[in-house]
Design a protein around this motif. Structure first.
Motif, PDB file in Angstrom:
ATOM      1  N   UNK A 158      73.794  87.566  48.794  1.00 19.54           N
ATOM      2  CA  UNK A 158      74.729  86.662  49.459  1.00 19.54           C
ATOM      3  C   UNK A 158      75.316  87.331  50.709  1.00 19.54           C
ATOM      4  N   UNK A 159      75.631  88.608  50.612  1.00 17.96           N
ATOM      5  CA  UNK A 159      76.114  89.338  51.794  1.00 17.96           C
ATOM      6  C   UNK A 159      75.016  89.433  52.850  1.00 17.96           C
ATOM      7  N   UNK A 215      86.187  86.838  52.409  1.00 16.09           N
ATOM      8  CA  UNK A 215      86.930  87.417  53.531  1.00 16.09           C
ATOM      9  C   UNK A 215      85.981  87.822  54.653  1.00 16.09           C
ATOM     10  N   UNK A 216      84.862  88.439  54.298  1.00 14.84           N
ATOM     11  CA  UNK A 216      83.881  88.849  55.303  1.00 14.84           C
ATOM     12  C   UNK A 216      83.355  87.636  56.063  1.00 14.84           C
ATOM     13  N   UNK A 217      82.999  86.588  55.345  1.00 13.52           N
ATOM     14  CA  UNK A 217      82.476  85.380  55.989  1.00 13.52           C
ATOM     15  C   UNK A 217      83.486  84.793  56.960  1.00 13.52           C
ATOM     16  N   UNK A 235      86.086  86.416  58.414  1.00 17.61           N
ATOM     17  CA  UNK A 235      86.297  87.334  59.537  1.00 17.61           C
ATOM     18  C   UNK A 235      85.195  87.172  60.577  1.00 17.61           C
ATOM     19  N   UNK A 236      83.973  86.958  60.123  1.00 18.65           N
ATOM     20  CA  UNK A 236      82.874  86.700  61.055  1.00 18.65           C
ATOM     21  C   UNK A 236      83.159  85.455  61.882  1.00 18.65           C
ATOM     22  N   UNK A 237      83.663  84.422  61.232  1.00 17.11           N
ATOM     23  CA  UNK A 237      84.008  83.187  61.934  1.00 17.11           C
ATOM     24  C   UNK A 237      85.101  83.427  62.973  1.00 17.11           C
ATOM     25  N   UNK A 238      85.982  84.379  62.683  1.00 18.07           N
ATOM     26  CA  UNK A 238      87.094  84.662  63.592  1.00 18.07           C
ATOM     27  C   UNK A 238      86.741  85.746  64.620  1.00 18.07           C
ATOM     28  N   UNK A 239      85.460  86.084  64.715  1.00 19.90           N
ATOM     29  CA  UNK A 239      85.002  86.947  65.795  1.00 19.90           C
ATOM     30  C   UNK A 239      84.921  88.413  65.497  1.00 19.90           C
ATOM     31  N   UNK A 240      85.055  88.809  64.247  1.00 18.49           N
ATOM     32  CA  UNK A 240      84.984  90.222  63.871  1.00 18.49           C
ATOM     33  C   UNK A 240      83.546  90.560  63.488  1.00 18.49           C
ATOM     34  N   UNK A 288      74.485  90.424  58.209  1.00 19.26           N
ATOM     35  CA  UNK A 288      75.248  91.611  58.579  1.00 19.26           C
ATOM     36  C   UNK A 288      74.577  92.853  58.002  1.00 19.26           C
ATOM     37  N   UNK A 289      74.857  94.035  58.554  1.00 18.86           N
ATOM     38  CA  UNK A 289      74.304  95.263  57.973  1.00 18.86           C
ATOM     39  C   UNK A 289      74.865  95.501  56.571  1.00 18.86           C
TER      40      UNK A 289
END
Length: 421
Positions: free
Chosen positions: A72-73, A49-51, A53-58, A78-79
């Motif tokens: 992996x995170x 989900x995080x990956x 969301x990043x693609x969608x600009x979050x 990301x922080x």
């Protein structure tokens, strides 16, 4: 790193100026919180989900106790904050809750977080308190049938807090308790598993040889946390495998993937059964970093939840058995029930028995190649269309935007921006 330490890797090449957020002063910033960066269905979902969301600009930051999935995170750039929400025995670290609450509040301020999204209960307590003190919206995803009802009622009573349920059964149960929630399915990126679908791949034979499994063996894979009902299912599988071996199916092998509170008991039971037959046909692999490797080596997967989605994406036949009961072989006729019950993890009409497990394992392993191909091909199409992570992220983002559009939020964000300027 010790609790409260931060690992930051700069993200490069990721655009934050997407069209869907062009009206924002800046991209939405979300703090994801999990108990620990473990290898598990919930944690893997949060990563996917995080990956997306990043693609969608979050913009996303994440907090949790150090674990195998942390790298992996961090690789997302990301922080990543390491906070010891749980003890080494996975129990809640209640003594340090005030400190964790303060640390999360400081992270929210430093990273200019707009919304906190939590996925597990121990870390949920200080995260909710920190979000309240910072006056930012709070989202909690309920991934399973174990929950703190008082905590959920507290969340549901707040104006800018929402609960997400990942299956219709969970949503219906919450509604019976008078707790409102949104239904958003977990999701995967099917393309992540394309490389592991080929049963004739040289890599498949290599993995088997590395694990000490004969190339011609029929390999059944069980993947789950080794705790509570899931550990009991594993025990049933081990006994079932021995029963099949007594009946002459000496080419059947079982791979067990996962760790948890009862992993040592499972490992010992596997060793005892191997010693009983004088052969290693049960392979306890424990918690693994790259489960895709083991899908590649398997002929049949037994599991539930996210494991079920991944198995179907790898074109492996799936027997679904979860905490609440038994669905059996997943095929088109049972897709609606699989979604409703989350593959037996949140509800089921049948209970799990050793006889059912053993019978279905034997039936699937001995099934004709054409019938198996028909089932796994249909399952791949289904998981690709029904559970894409892009849709999950889009629906989650819509929820975020509803919560952050309130007048109070707009006023707070404008005031904070002025202060920062």
């Amino acid at each position: 790193m010790a609790g409260g330490a931060k690992r930051l890797v700069r993200r490069s090449g990721t655009s934050t100026n997407s069209t869907r957020h062009s009206r924002r002063v800046r991209p939405l910033r979300v703090l994801m919180v999990i108990d620990q960066f473990n290898i598990g269905g919930t944690e893997t979902h949060v990563y996917a989900l995080t990956r997306e969301l990043l693609r969608q600009g979050v913009e996303v930051a994440v907090a949790g106790k150090q674990g195998k999935l942390l790298g992996r995170f961090a690789g997302l750039g990301i922080p990543c904050y390491e906070l010891d929400f749980v003890l080494s025995n996975h129990e809640y670290n209640a003594d340090d809750e005030p400190r964790h609450r303060e640390l999360l509040a400081s992270i929210i301020k430093q990273q200019r977080i707009d919304l906190v999204h939590v996925h597990q209960f121990p870390s949920g307590y200080p995260a909710f308190a920190a979000a309240e003190s910072a006056n930012v919206p709070f989202v909690f995803t309920l991934h399973g049938s174990y929950y703190d009802e008082l905590f959920l009622r507290t969340i549901s009573g707040r104006a800018r807090c929402r609960i997400i349920c990942v299956s219709p059964s969970l949503q219906q149960h919450m509604r019976r308790l008078g707790i409102g929630c949104d239904l958003i399915a977990n999701g995967i990126e099917p393309g992540d598993y394309a490389a592991y679908r080929d049963l004739e791949a040289t890599y498949r034979a290599y993995v088997r040889s590395r694990l000490g499994i004969p190339a011609e063996a029929k390999v059944i894979m069980y993947a789950s946390r080794m705790s509570w009902e899931k550990a009991e299912i594993c025990e049933q599988l081990i006994h079932g495998m021995s029963s099949l071996r007594l009946k002459g199916h000496t080419d059947f092998h079982l791979m067990i993937i996962g760790g948890g509170k009862q992993d040592r008991l499972i490992e010992q039971l596997a060793r005892e059964h191997n010693e009983l037959f004088g052969a290693t046909f049960i392979h306890y692999c424990g918690e693994v970093d790259n489960i895709h490797t083991y899908y590649a080596a398997s002929d049949l997967v037994i599991g539930t939840g996210r494991i079920a989605l991944e198995a179907m994406a790898c074109c492996r036949p799936l027997i679904a058995v979860g905490s609440r009961g038994y669905l059996g072989l997943i095929r088109s006729e049972v897709w609606p029930e699989a979604w409703r019950t989350w593959f037996g993890d949140h509800d089921a009409d049948r209970r799990t028995t050793r006889r059912r497990l053993t019978s279905d394992m034997k039936e699937v392993i001995l099934m004709s190649g054409s019938r198996l191909h028909e089932i796994v091909t249909a399952n791949l199409r289904h998981v690709s269309s029904a559970f894409p992570i892009a849709r999950t992220a889009k629906e989650t983002l819509h929820l975020y935007e509803r919560l952050t559009r309130t007048k109070d939020f707009s006023t707070r964000r404008t005031a904070r921006k002025t202060t920062n300027d």
